[in-house]
Design an enzyme around this catalytic site. Structure first.
Site, PDB file in Angstrom:
ATOM      1  N   ILE A  23       0.802  -1.216   0.000  1.00 14.53           N
ATOM      2  CA  ILE A  23       0.000   0.000   0.000  1.00 14.53           C
ATOM      3  C   ILE A  23       0.842   1.276   0.000  1.00 14.53           C
ATOM      4  CG2 ILE A  23      -2.007  -1.055   1.101  1.00 14.53           C
ATOM      5  CD1 ILE A  23      -1.045   0.049   3.771  1.00 14.53           C
ATOM      6  N   GLY A  24       2.151   1.144   0.013  1.00 14.27           N
ATOM      7  CA  GLY A  24       2.993   2.334  -0.011  1.00 14.27           C
ATOM      8  C   GLY A  24       4.443   1.978   0.151  1.00 14.27           C
ATOM      9  N   GLY A  26       8.829   3.629  -0.149  1.00 13.59           N
ATOM     10  CA  GLY A  26       9.791   4.450  -0.858  1.00 13.59           C
ATOM     11  C   GLY A  26      11.175   3.916  -0.604  1.00 13.59           C
ATOM     12  N   MET A  28      13.045   4.192   1.956  1.00  9.77           N
ATOM     13  CA  MET A  28      13.358   3.751   3.318  1.00  9.77           C
ATOM     14  C   MET A  28      12.585   2.517   3.755  1.00  9.77           C
ATOM     15  SD  MET A  28      13.666   7.419   5.183  1.00  9.77           S
ATOM     16  CE  MET A  28      13.988   6.620   6.741  1.00  9.77           C
ATOM     17  N   VAL A  31       5.558  -0.539   2.692  1.00  8.30           N
ATOM     18  CA  VAL A  31       4.433  -0.661   3.614  1.00  8.30           C
ATOM     19  C   VAL A  31       3.399  -1.602   3.014  1.00  8.30           C
ATOM     20  CG1 VAL A  31       2.644   0.558   4.912  1.00  8.30           C
ATOM     21  CG2 VAL A  31       4.836   1.691   4.427  1.00  8.30           C
ATOM     22  N   LYS A  46       5.576  -2.312   8.001  1.00 13.88           N
ATOM     23  CA  LYS A  46       6.620  -1.608   7.259  1.00 13.88           C
ATOM     24  C   LYS A  46       7.927  -2.386   7.340  1.00 13.88           C
ATOM     25  CE  LYS A  46       8.636   2.830   6.223  1.00 13.88           C
ATOM     26  NZ  LYS A  46       8.456   4.291   6.309  1.00 13.88           N
ATOM     27  N   ASP A 144      12.058  14.081  10.024  1.00  9.57           N
ATOM     28  CA  ASP A 144      11.678  14.043   8.611  1.00  9.57           C
ATOM     29  C   ASP A 144      10.200  14.413   8.449  1.00  9.57           C
ATOM     30  OD1 ASP A 144      12.085  13.758   5.892  1.00  9.57           O
ATOM     31  OD2 ASP A 144      11.794  11.580   5.894  1.00  9.57           O
TER      32      ASP A 144
END
Length: 456
Positions: A23-24, A26, A28, A31, A46, A144
C-alpha cells in the site's frame, strides 16, 4: 533485507503477520496491508530497507539502530500519531507493525487537489503539532516531517507517521558515509548545514510543510535540483508566503532562522488551534506543482559536498545577497566602480526611514558598494547564517554575476530586516528580485545573516 524489493504477497512474518498487498513505500521501506492472525485485526507492516552500498559493518549498525529507534517510536501513544504495535524480526531486519489508517498522505492530497485553505491547514497543523509535542516530551525527534509523513483519514483526522524512522536509517546526521536523513525541501537551515536536528528542527520542518500546502509551492523554491534546495536551505532562503492569510505570522515564527526563536510544538498546537475557525479561502484550487511528488527523496541522496558546490544553473539556489545599491558593471575578479559607493550612500539616505538605525541600512549599502568586484571583503560582512555556505561556493556564485542595479531600497522593514529590490545578470540571464535581509550584530559589527530572496 537490502534495498532490493521482494515479492512477498501472502508471506507470514514472525509467525503472525500475513502480508496481503503493498500500500505504499519508498527508499526507506515498503508498507504492506497485513492481517494479524493472532489478534484477528488489520495492520500496516513496514519493512525497513537498508541503503544500497553499505559495508557489512555499516549494515549491521543500521539494523541495530533501526531496532532501537523503532522500539523508541513504539513508546509514543497519541491520537494524532500512527501507533506502532510491535517490532518484529524478519530475516535479521526489524519490521514495524503499525496501526492501519484508511487514508491518503498529505502529499497525495496536494497533488490531487492543490493548495488548501488556511483554516484547513491550521487544523492539520494543530493535529500534527500536538503529536509532535508529545513525541518531544518523550525524547523523540521526528527528523523528517513532510507532507508524505502526514496522513489524512477519511474523517479528516490528521496523523503523523514514521517517528524515529529517518533517525534510525542513518542516525539523522551527516556521517562518515556522507549520507543524510531528511528531505531538502523541508529541512531546517541548521539540519541542512549538517548540525544534529532537534525539536526546533521539527518545528521548522512542520512550518515548511504547512507553507507548502497553503501556498502550493515550496519555501526554498520550486526546483527539483536537490543541490539547489539544500544550498538554499542551509542559508534559510525562504520566500515570503503570499496566500497564507492568518497563518502568515505563525509560519514566520516556525521558520525563523534561529532555532531558539521558534516556538515549541506545544505552543504551536495551541496557537494553530485558534486559527481553525479562520475564514476559508474561496480561491479556485490549482494542481500543486508536479515537483511535490518528485521531491519526496531518499534520505541518502545528499552529501556534504552539496553545501560547498553550486549547481551553476539557478541563481535562486545561492545564499549570498545578490544585490548592489547602485548600477554596477564589472567582472567578478575586477573592482567595483568608485562611483558605486557615492550612489549607494545617496540611495540609502533617500530611502531609509527617518527613525531607522543608520548602521543597519548603512551595512547593507556598504556591502553592495563593493560587490561583485570584491567577494573576499564582502565575505567579512556576512553573518554565520550566510557564511555556512562556505567561501568557495560564495565566490563561485559571485563570479557569475556581471551587472546589478537597485530598483528599490535598501530600507528597513523590521526590527532586524532590510529590504532591497534589484535587477542583475547571472550567467548571462536577467533576474528581478526582492531580498529581505536578516541583520545581526557581532562584536560591534552589523552583518547580513540571512537572505530571503523572492524572484519576480
Amino acid at each position: 533485507m537490502t534495498g532490493t524489493e521482494r515479492h512477498d504477497d501472502g508471506r507470514l512474518i514472525a509467525g503472525r503477520y500475513r502480508l496481503q498487498r503493498r500500500i505504499g513505500g519508498g527508499a526507506m521501506g515498503i508498507v504492506w496491508l497485513a492481517k494479524d492472525e493472532l489478534l484477528d485485526r488489520t495492520v500496516a507492516v513496514k519493512q525497513l530497507l537498508l541503503t544500497p552500498g553499505l559495508s557489512a559493518a555499516e549494515a549491521e549498525q543500521a539494523r541495530k539502530r533501526s531496532a532501537r529507534e523503532a522500539r523508541l517510536a513504539a513508546r509514543l501513544q497519541h491520537r494524532h500519531a500512527i501507533t506502532v504495535f510491535d517490532v518484529a524480526d524478519d530475516d535479521g531486519m526489524p519490521v514495524l507493525v503499525m496501526e492501519y489508517l484508511p487514508s491518503r498522505s498529505l502529499a497525495e492530497v496536494l497533488t490531487a487537489e492543490g493548495p488548501l485553505p488556511p483554516s484547513e491547514v491550521a487544523r492539520i497543523g494543530a493535529h500534527a503539532a500536538s503529536a509532535l509535542a508529545a513525541a518531544h516530551s518523550a525524547g523523540i525527534v521526528h527528523r523528517d516531517v513532510k507532507p508524505g509523513n502526514i496522513l489524512l483519514g477519511d474523517d479528516g483526522t490528521a496523523k503523523i507517521t514514521d517517528f524515529g524512522i529517518s533517525k534510525a536509517a542513518d542516525d539523522g546526521t551527516l556521517t562518515g558515509s556522507g549520507r543524510f536523513a531528511g528531505t531538502p525541501a523541508f529541512l531546517s537551515p541548521e539540519a541542512a548545514r549538517g548540525e544534529k536536528p532537534d525539536a526546533a528542527s521539527d518545528v521548522f520542518s512542520l512550518g515548511a510543510t504547512l507553507y507548502a500546502i497553503v501556498e502550493g509551492r515550496f519555501p526554498y523554491g520550486d526546483t527539483e535540483n536537490q543541490m539547489a534546495l539544500l544550498y538554499a536551505a542551509a542559508a534559510g532562503r525562504v520566500s515570503p508566503p503570499r496566500q497564507a492569510g492568518p497563518l502568515t505570522g505563525v509560519l514566520a515564527k516556525m521558520m525563523h532562522l534561529e532555532p531558539a526563536a521558534r516556538p515549541t510544538m506545544a505552543e504551536l498546537a495551541a496557537e494553530l488551534g485558534t486559527l481553525t475557525d479562520a475564514p476559508k479561502d474561496k480561491r479556485n484550487r490549482k494542481p500543486l506543482y508536479a515537483g511535490l511528488a518528485l521531491l519526496v527523496v531518499a534520505a541518502a541522496v545528499v552529501t556534504t559536498v552539496l553545501l560547498t558546490k553550486d549547481s551553476g544553473q539557478n541563481p535562486n539556489a545561492a545564499p549570498p545577497p545578490a544585490t548592489a545599491t547602485a548600477t554596477v558593471t564589472a567582472s567578478a575578479t575586477g573592482s567595483a566602480p568608485a562611483s558605486s559607493t557615492a550612489a549607494s550612500t545617496s540611495t540609502q539616505a533617500s530611502s531609509s526611514p527617518a527613525n531607522a538605525p543608520a548602521s543597519m541600512v548603512q551595512a547593507v549599502s556598504d556591502y553592495y558598494a563593493i560587490m561583485p568586484g570584491q567577494p573576499d571583503v564582502g565575505w567579512t560582512k556576512l553573518g554565520p547564517g550566510l557564511q555556512a555556505q562556505g567561501l568557495a561556493s560564495y565566490k563561485e556564485w559571485w563570479s557569475k554575476v556581471s551587472s546589478l542595479r537597485v530598483t528599490d531600497g535598501p530600507r528597513q522593514t523590521g526590527a532586524d530586516t532590510v529590504q532591497v529590490t534589484i535587477d542583475y545578470t547571472y550567467n548571462g540571464r536577467q533576474y528581478h528580485e526582492t531580498h529581505h535581509l536578516g541583520m545581526i550584530t557581532r562584536n560591534g559589527q552589523t552583518l547580513i545573516n540571512s537572505d530571503n530572496g523572492l524572484g519576480a
